[in-house]
Design a protein around this motif. Sequence first.
Motif, PDB file in Angstrom:
ATOM      1  N   ASN A 140       1.766   4.057  13.587  1.00 25.66           N
ATOM      2  CA  ASN A 140       3.084   3.486  13.310  1.00 25.66           C
ATOM      3  C   ASN A 140       3.202   3.146  11.823  1.00 25.66           C
ATOM      4  N   PHE A 141       4.290   3.610  11.214  1.00 30.54           N
ATOM      5  CA  PHE A 141       4.546   3.353   9.797  1.00 30.54           C
ATOM      6  C   PHE A 141       5.672   2.337   9.642  1.00 30.54           C
ATOM      7  N   TYR A 142       5.447   1.367   8.766  1.00 30.49           N
ATOM      8  CA  TYR A 142       6.465   0.374   8.414  1.00 30.49           C
ATOM      9  C   TYR A 142       6.648   0.427   6.908  1.00 30.49           C
ATOM     10  N   THR A 143       7.881   0.433   6.436  1.00 36.56           N
ATOM     11  CA  THR A 143       8.104   0.310   4.998  1.00 36.56           C
ATOM     12  C   THR A 143       8.182  -1.181   4.690  1.00 36.56           C
ATOM     13  N   VAL A 144       7.380  -1.615   3.743  1.00 38.70           N
ATOM     14  CA  VAL A 144       7.390  -3.023   3.330  1.00 38.70           C
ATOM     15  C   VAL A 144       7.576  -3.016   1.814  1.00 38.70           C
ATOM     16  N   ASP A 145       8.804  -3.298   1.400  1.00 39.35           N
ATOM     17  CA  ASP A 145       9.175  -3.211  -0.012  1.00 39.35           C
ATOM     18  C   ASP A 145       8.805  -1.807  -0.506  1.00 39.35           C
ATOM     19  N   GLY A 146       7.941  -1.692  -1.502  1.00 43.89           N
ATOM     20  CA  GLY A 146       7.604  -0.366  -2.029  1.00 43.89           C
ATOM     21  C   GLY A 146       6.306   0.194  -1.483  1.00 43.89           C
ATOM     22  N   ALA A 147       5.851  -0.325  -0.334  1.00 44.92           N
ATOM     23  CA  ALA A 147       4.577   0.133   0.240  1.00 44.92           C
ATOM     24  C   ALA A 147       4.773   0.505   1.708  1.00 44.92           C
ATOM     25  N   TYR A 148       3.736   1.111   2.289  1.00 44.00           N
ATOM     26  CA  TYR A 148       3.702   1.337   3.739  1.00 44.00           C
ATOM     27  C   TYR A 148       2.655   0.406   4.357  1.00 44.00           C
ATOM     28  N   PHE A 149       2.981  -0.167   5.505  1.00 45.10           N
ATOM     29  CA  PHE A 149       1.965  -0.730   6.389  1.00 45.10           C
ATOM     30  C   PHE A 149       1.747   0.345   7.449  1.00 45.10           C
ATOM     31  N   VAL A 150       0.501   0.737   7.650  1.00 39.11           N
ATOM     32  CA  VAL A 150       0.173   1.806   8.592  1.00 39.11           C
ATOM     33  C   VAL A 150      -0.679   1.208   9.708  1.00 39.11           C
ATOM     34  N   ASP A 151      -0.140   1.217  10.916  1.00 39.35           N
ATOM     35  CA  ASP A 151      -0.810   0.626  12.067  1.00 39.35           C
ATOM     36  C   ASP A 151      -1.469   1.740  12.881  1.00 39.35           C
ATOM     37  N   LEU A 152      -2.797   1.807  12.809  1.00 41.45           N
ATOM     38  CA  LEU A 152      -3.532   2.835  13.555  1.00 41.45           C
ATOM     39  C   LEU A 152      -3.557   2.462  15.041  1.00 41.45           C
TER      40      LEU A 152
END
Length: 196
Positions: free
Chosen positions: A63-75
């Motif tokens: 699962n990918f989340y955009t957080v400001d100018g980054a990605y949080f990637v949930d494996l």
Amino acid sequence: MNYQKADFQASYGLSSQLPESDRPEFVFSGRSNVGKSSLINKLCNRKNLARVSATPGKTATINFYTVDGAYFVDLPGYGYAKVSAADRQRWDQLINSYFDAERNCVLLVQLLDSRHAPSADDMQMLEYLRYRKIPFVAALTKADKLKKSEIAKKREEFAFLTEEFGCRQIVLTSSETGFGVDELRSIFESLLSEEV
């Protein structure tokens, strides 16, 4: 980094679907029921950004989340006994292809339950991180369940245990109280400032 600017982007079940790596990525890894979704929600001050699954082991997607100018990637969570061999194989293939790709993985956050010794699956994941030379910190979850007197001891125990795998830091966290969330955020911030 503005954590209020957070949005769910998409879930990917196949490596071929993964989006281009065009920004820094913070990756979250851990057992099925260790609290990854809850921690992501707490970091972003949101209740339902990351959906908490009622059935552990059901999230077989990245699962990918955009957080400001980054990605949080949930494996996808690992170590759930009721998952079939085919699902486990797909999980392996998905994780490997994520790390095989030229991705801008700035840091992996390896979640471990602060109340228990790491499981065999946790140890296998730590071994994998060492083998792949993936920079990571260990977030010890459910710290609110510990007595105050246990906190320093737990930090020490896990630091000793994870050091040989290349763990950079131990952060005790609680998705209930927000304990450790600011510490994690400041680690992210300092790494992002190095990226620029």
